[in-house]
Design an enzyme around this catalytic site. Structure first.
Site, short mmCIF file in Angstrom:
data_model
loop_
_atom_site.label_atom_id
_atom_site.label_comp_id
_atom_site.label_asym_id
_atom_site.label_seq_id
_atom_site.Cartn_x
_atom_site.Cartn_y
_atom_site.Cartn_z
N ARG A 33 68.74 38.79 5.40
CA ARG A 33 68.82 37.85 6.52
C ARG A 33 68.13 36.55 6.13
O ARG A 33 66.98 36.54 5.69
CB ARG A 33 68.13 38.40 7.78
CG ARG A 33 68.82 39.58 8.40
CD ARG A 33 68.22 39.88 9.76
NE ARG A 33 66.76 39.95 9.75
CZ ARG A 33 66.03 40.29 10.80
NH1 ARG A 33 66.61 40.57 11.96
NH2 ARG A 33 64.73 40.36 10.72
N TYR A 60 57.31 36.03 19.26
CA TYR A 60 56.76 35.77 17.92
C TYR A 60 57.83 35.49 16.87
O TYR A 60 57.53 35.30 15.71
CB TYR A 60 55.87 36.94 17.46
CG TYR A 60 56.50 38.31 17.54
CD1 TYR A 60 57.42 38.73 16.59
CD2 TYR A 60 56.17 39.19 18.57
CE1 TYR A 60 57.99 39.98 16.65
CE2 TYR A 60 56.74 40.45 18.65
CZ TYR A 60 57.66 40.85 17.69
OH TYR A 60 58.23 42.09 17.76
N LYS A 61 59.10 35.49 17.27
CA LYS A 61 60.16 35.19 16.31
C LYS A 61 60.44 33.69 16.36
O LYS A 61 59.62 32.91 15.92
CB LYS A 61 61.38 36.08 16.59
CG LYS A 61 61.05 37.55 16.29
CD LYS A 61 62.12 38.55 16.65
CE LYS A 61 61.66 39.95 16.26
NZ LYS A 61 62.46 41.01 16.88
N PHE A 97 68.72 47.66 18.08
CA PHE A 97 67.41 47.73 17.43
C PHE A 97 66.77 49.07 17.84
O PHE A 97 66.78 49.43 19.01
CB PHE A 97 66.56 46.56 17.92
CG PHE A 97 65.33 46.30 17.12
CD1 PHE A 97 65.37 45.46 16.01
CD2 PHE A 97 64.12 46.87 17.47
CE1 PHE A 97 64.22 45.21 15.28
CE2 PHE A 97 62.97 46.63 16.73
CZ PHE A 97 63.02 45.79 15.63
N ASP A 118 68.40 42.29 25.74
CA ASP A 118 67.26 42.09 24.87
C ASP A 118 67.51 40.78 24.13
O ASP A 118 68.43 40.70 23.31
CB ASP A 118 67.15 43.28 23.90
CG ASP A 118 65.97 43.11 22.94
OD1 ASP A 118 65.59 41.96 22.66
OD2 ASP A 118 65.44 44.13 22.48
C1 LIG Z 1 61.92 42.21 17.25
C2 LIG Z 1 62.63 43.06 18.20
C3 LIG Z 1 61.95 43.98 19.01
C4 LIG Z 1 60.48 44.19 18.84
O1 LIG Z 1 59.86 44.81 19.93
P1 LIG Z 1 58.27 44.82 19.99
O2 LIG Z 1 57.95 45.57 21.22
O3 LIG Z 1 57.81 43.40 20.02
O4 LIG Z 1 57.76 45.48 18.75
C5 LIG Z 1 62.69 44.71 19.93
N1 LIG Z 1 64.03 44.54 20.05
C6 LIG Z 1 64.70 43.66 19.27
C7 LIG Z 1 66.17 43.49 19.44
C8 LIG Z 1 64.03 42.92 18.32
O5 LIG Z 1 64.70 42.06 17.54
#
Ligand SMILES: *Cc1c(COP(=O)(O)O)cnc(C)c1O
Length: 428
Positions: free
Chosen positions: A388, A238-239, A132, A213
């Site tokens: 997705r 939040y997911k 990501f 992560d």
């Molecule tokens: C959603 C997501 C993020 C988001 O990071 P934020 O700091 O909350 O914006 C980071 N890494 C991965 C792998 C994600 O899926």
């Protein structure tokens, strides 16, 4: 899981819903009207329980003012620690190893600032080329802070097919130049689960620290991070955990590191009984709480209370069982109903390698996604070519999966998607 009972009829979907032991949780969620919501891995839906805990927090501010720090149903002063304790079973750690704080990006900065300690010839960080973007940006900037060049010091494991990362390729890249490894637990596009236990063992055998992560695995699959010996992890809430847009995130640190000084420090990392001594010498908390920075974002943490209570009731093993059944049913229907339209399942078919969502590849994915949304189905598009679908165990029904595939079939049969441009929207 009895998947031999699947058949493509509508009656089958209804039967699967009747057999669903988690079906009662759906009533607790606000499902956007007229939609089949399959984007819970990007932003989970609001539940009445999460709403309630947020309203209670507003109430304590309204009624108690400053006293809210120590009074009320959820005193603010140790809310981060209490939420860490409630999250611990989901990440597979002891309560002291988890803290709810910051955001994924900030927590990753914190973890890397702490655990990336170049020494001798070990100066590089190992990640993967499908990571990501924010994770990569964090690693690049942390490498610069240590005085190195990200071009040479950030090593990215290559994907053989653009979908998956093979564990053996990661292991092969664990050279004696690597100081730290940062990988996703579940890849955000393909939904592949990386074997965290094996990778941790292999990293430690080579004296390399490793962190994950877990944004796409928390609340979707069980974890045993502490038992596996994983050094640290970060995730957002939040997911799959439905804690609301920008909800406060999570951080795990293995207890063997409790004597380390975090790379970034702030007064909320103090021992609680000494924080208000207001001394200029920081006495750190002797647990993951030491990794906090400033005043917790109470209103953005509040919805997580109600959400985690629901997860405690549902149980992550039951959530995982239903999630696998849902994704398997979706794949089953796609393979039967969408033959000849050029789709390709981009997620692992094996259960133990598949996270909570299904990635469906198609060269015209962007416009197909728009047509789905126009017809009430909410997935998301991920560049370059994937849709997705995240059926969420606590609120998605088998009937919705069935309807989603029927709608997709109709969009392909009628060519409806051709009305839309094959480009992504600003927030895709
Ligand atoms: C959603 C997501 C993020 C988001 O990071 P934020 O700091 O909350 O914006 C980071 N890494 C991965 C792998 C994600 O899926």
């Amino acid at each position: 899981m009895d998947v031999s009972s699947f058949d493509p009829t509508y009656e089958c979907a209804l039967r699967l819903d009747r057999q669903d032991e988690l079906s009662s949780f759906r009533d607790d969620f606000y499902i956007p009207e007229g939609t089949i919501y399959l984007d819970g891995n990007s932003l989970g839906l609001l539940s009445k329980r999460a709403e309630q805990s947020l309203l209670e927090m507003l109430e304590s501010w309204k009624k108690l003012g400053i006293e809210g720090w120590t009074q009320g149903r959820y005193p603010w002063f140790d809310l981060s620690e209490r939420l860490g304790e409630m999250s611990a079973p989901l990440i597979g750690a002891s309560p002291e190893e988890v803290i709810v704080t910051g955001s994924t990006t900030v927590n990753l900065h914190q973890a890397v600032a702490t655990f990336y300690q170049p020494r001798g010839g070990r100066t590089k960080i190992l990640a993967d080329e499908l990571a990501f973007p924010t994770d990569i940006y964090v690693l690049q900037s942390q490498i610069k802070w240590k005085g190195y060049d990200p071009e040479t010091h950030l090593v990215k494991v290559k994907s053989r097919d653009g979908r998956f990362i093979e564990e053996e390729d990661v292991v092969a890249a664990m050279t004696d130049e690597i100081a730290l490894i940062v990988l996703p637990s579940v890849l955000y596009r393909s939904g592949q689960i990386l074997d965290m236990k094996r990778l941790t063992e292999e990293a430690h055998r080579r004296e390399i620290l490793i962190g994950f992560d877990c944004c796409h695995s928390i609340g979707a699959i069980p974890h045993a991070l502490s038992e596996w010996g994983v050094d640290f992890a970060v995730w957002c809430n939040y997911k799959y955990l439905n804690a609301g847009p920008g909800g406060v995130a999570g951080l795990y640190v293995h207890r063997r590191h409790f004597d380390r000084t975090p790379g970034l420090t702030g007064w909320f990392g103090s021992r609680k009984d000494q924080q208000f001594d207001m001394a200029h010498t920081l006495t750190l908390a002797e647990h993951a709480g030491a990794y906090q920075l400033g005043t917790p974002h109470i209103l953005s943490a509040a919805p997580l209370i109600g959400s985690l209570e629901m997860f405690a009731e549902a149980g992550i093993d039951r959530v995982r069982r239903k999630s696998l059944q849902l994704t398997h049913y979706l794949i089953f229907l796609i393979e039967r109903e969408l033959i000849g339209y050029g789709f390709m399942i981009g997620s692992p078919l094996e259960y133990h390698r598949r996270g909570g969502h299904v990635y469906l590849e198609h060269p015209e994915a962007a416009r197909i996604c728009k047509a789905l949304k126009a017809n009430g189905v909410i997935p998301d598009f991920r560049a370059p070519n994937g849709i997705r679908f995240a059926p969420v165990a606590l609120y998605t029904t088998f009937e919705e999966i069935w309807k989603c595939v029927q709608i997709l079939k109709e969009i392909m049969e009628t060519g409806l998607y051709k009305q839309y441009e094959n480009t992504r929207d600003v927030v895709a």
